[in-house]
Design a protein around this motif. Sequence first.
Motif, PDB file in Angstrom:
ATOM      1  N   ALA A 101       2.277  -6.203  -3.059  1.00 18.71           N
ATOM      2  CA  ALA A 101       2.167  -6.722  -4.433  1.00 18.71           C
ATOM      3  C   ALA A 101       0.822  -7.410  -4.655  1.00 18.71           C
ATOM      4  O   ALA A 101       0.157  -7.191  -5.670  1.00 18.71           O
ATOM      5  N   LYS A 102       0.401  -8.241  -3.691  1.00 19.04           N
ATOM      6  CA  LYS A 102      -0.845  -9.008  -3.866  1.00 19.04           C
ATOM      7  C   LYS A 102      -2.071  -8.100  -3.940  1.00 19.04           C
ATOM      8  O   LYS A 102      -3.038  -8.396  -4.635  1.00 19.04           O
ATOM      9  N   LEU A 103      -2.029  -6.999  -3.194  1.00 17.98           N
ATOM     10  CA  LEU A 103      -3.185  -6.090  -3.167  1.00 17.98           C
ATOM     11  C   LEU A 103      -3.177  -5.112  -4.336  1.00 17.98           C
ATOM     12  O   LEU A 103      -4.159  -4.421  -4.576  1.00 17.98           O
ATOM     13  N   GLY A 104      -2.029  -5.012  -5.002  1.00 20.18           N
ATOM     14  CA  GLY A 104      -1.925  -4.019  -6.086  1.00 20.18           C
ATOM     15  C   GLY A 104      -1.740  -2.604  -5.556  1.00 20.18           C
ATOM     16  O   GLY A 104      -2.093  -1.620  -6.216  1.00 20.18           O
ATOM     17  N   ILE A 105      -1.162  -2.493  -4.365  1.00 22.61           N
ATOM     18  CA  ILE A 105      -0.782  -1.172  -3.843  1.00 22.61           C
ATOM     19  C   ILE A 105       0.373  -0.695  -4.727  1.00 22.61           C
ATOM     20  O   ILE A 105       1.230  -1.510  -5.116  1.00 22.61           O
ATOM     21  N   PRO A 106       0.408   0.587  -5.117  1.00 21.07           N
ATOM     22  CA  PRO A 106       1.438   1.038  -6.057  1.00 21.07           C
ATOM     23  C   PRO A 106       2.842   0.530  -5.689  1.00 21.07           C
ATOM     24  O   PRO A 106       3.217   0.501  -4.512  1.00 21.07           O
ATOM     25  N   ASN A 107       3.588   0.120  -6.725  1.00 21.24           N
ATOM     26  CA  ASN A 107       4.833  -0.611  -6.458  1.00 21.24           C
ATOM     27  C   ASN A 107       6.032   0.280  -6.131  1.00 21.24           C
ATOM     28  O   ASN A 107       7.170  -0.110  -6.312  1.00 21.24           O
ATOM     29  N   TYR A 108       5.738   1.461  -5.631  1.00 23.83           N
ATOM     30  CA  TYR A 108       6.810   2.316  -5.107  1.00 23.83           C
ATOM     31  C   TYR A 108       6.549   2.663  -3.628  1.00 23.83           C
ATOM     32  O   TYR A 108       7.364   3.286  -2.976  1.00 23.83           O
ATOM     33  N   VAL A 109       5.376   2.226  -3.126  1.00 23.34           N
ATOM     34  CA  VAL A 109       4.997   2.541  -1.740  1.00 23.34           C
ATOM     35  C   VAL A 109       5.893   1.752  -0.779  1.00 23.34           C
ATOM     36  O   VAL A 109       6.070   0.549  -0.948  1.00 23.34           O
TER      37      VAL A 109
END
Length: 336
Positions: A101-109
């Motif tokens: 979440a903090k890095l903005g990695i897609p929120n389905y990974v």
Amino acid sequence: MAEKRIPLRIAGVGYGLPKAVVTNDDLTKLYETSDEWIYTRTGIKERRVVSGNETAIDLGFEAAKNAIEKSGVKIEDIDLVLAASSAPPQLYPAIACHIQAKLGIPNYVPAFDITAACTGLIYGLQIARGLIGSGFYKNILIVATDNNSKLVDWTDRSTSILFGDGAGAMVVTRAEDGIDDVLALDIRADGSIGEYIYMDMPGQTCPLVEPAEQKDCHIKMNGREVYKFVVTILPKYIEKCLDEANMKAEEVDYLIPHQANQRIIEAMQSRLGYDDSKVISNIRYYGNTSAASIPIALAEGVENGKIKLGTTAILCGFGAGMTWGAAIVRLREGIC
Ligand code: ACO
């Protein structure tokens, strides 16, 4: 015939450390000890600790950001997040979810934590190797981060002298050039000696069934048994990895061991017949940062010029479980 595994590339390595420093002299304010006692038995002079609202999640975030930058992999292309932690600030959500979440990695990974204590980074590398090797994932972020200072008993002079806080991270990807950066890797565990290092999480009893009781939940360790176990078992697995990689010890450029005790590091160094220039030790400044210690030692070693890239290294670790593992890896130019 066994199917060929897709080779793995170590694309980026980074680290993150808290700013607050606690020296051995500072510890004399807590209990009877001395810089001389601690330094001669462990090699530690100081350690870093989190402060204020800072936690292992912040340290892991910083390490991950650095590793991703070095790797050249785009945030949106990371398809799995693994975090190794034995002293997380929360049992759940997983540190890996926080970092996603903090890095903005897609929120389905997918994102999950591994509990293999100080061997966590090597366990993570083995999991990533399997998942990239089988074609399931392409770009995996492995974060190793711990805020040990929140879980040690600061009245126990035999354990609290040892630990520090910190984070390391690695981005591993499919090796498009077909060159595998993991030349050998072996992870192991022996649960029958789990009492050597443990931390109870007793929770609380239901007051309707029995009266509430104050229970201790700090890191407990039998330092002598850990020491004996490690110096006996770890060299055998390093040798096993050398055999698997078809290399002689002298052909590998560096030993980057888990930083638990300088004497353990020296015992492994002498088994391998390495001089000091081949052995990476920064325990003096950071103490034992659990699973983070190997990637911190690697990235910092490159930063301060002790490690040249375009080389190979033995990584080895051990920790609660007991778990242990070793790997021989290629350190490509530009990874940190
Ligand atoms: N200052 C002064 N005296 C101390 C301290 C201290 N900080 N700590 C212990 N002592 C005393 C003990 O009370 C004991 O005194 P006694 O003989 O009067 O009872 C004496 O020193 C010897 O204590 P030991 O615990 O037997 O000391 P030892 O020589 O084994 O050293 C140490 C302890 C440094 C912890 C050592 O056992 C060690 O490093 N073991 C390996 C630990 C390790 O690698 N752990 C892994 C960490 S966990 C992980 O990585 C997952």
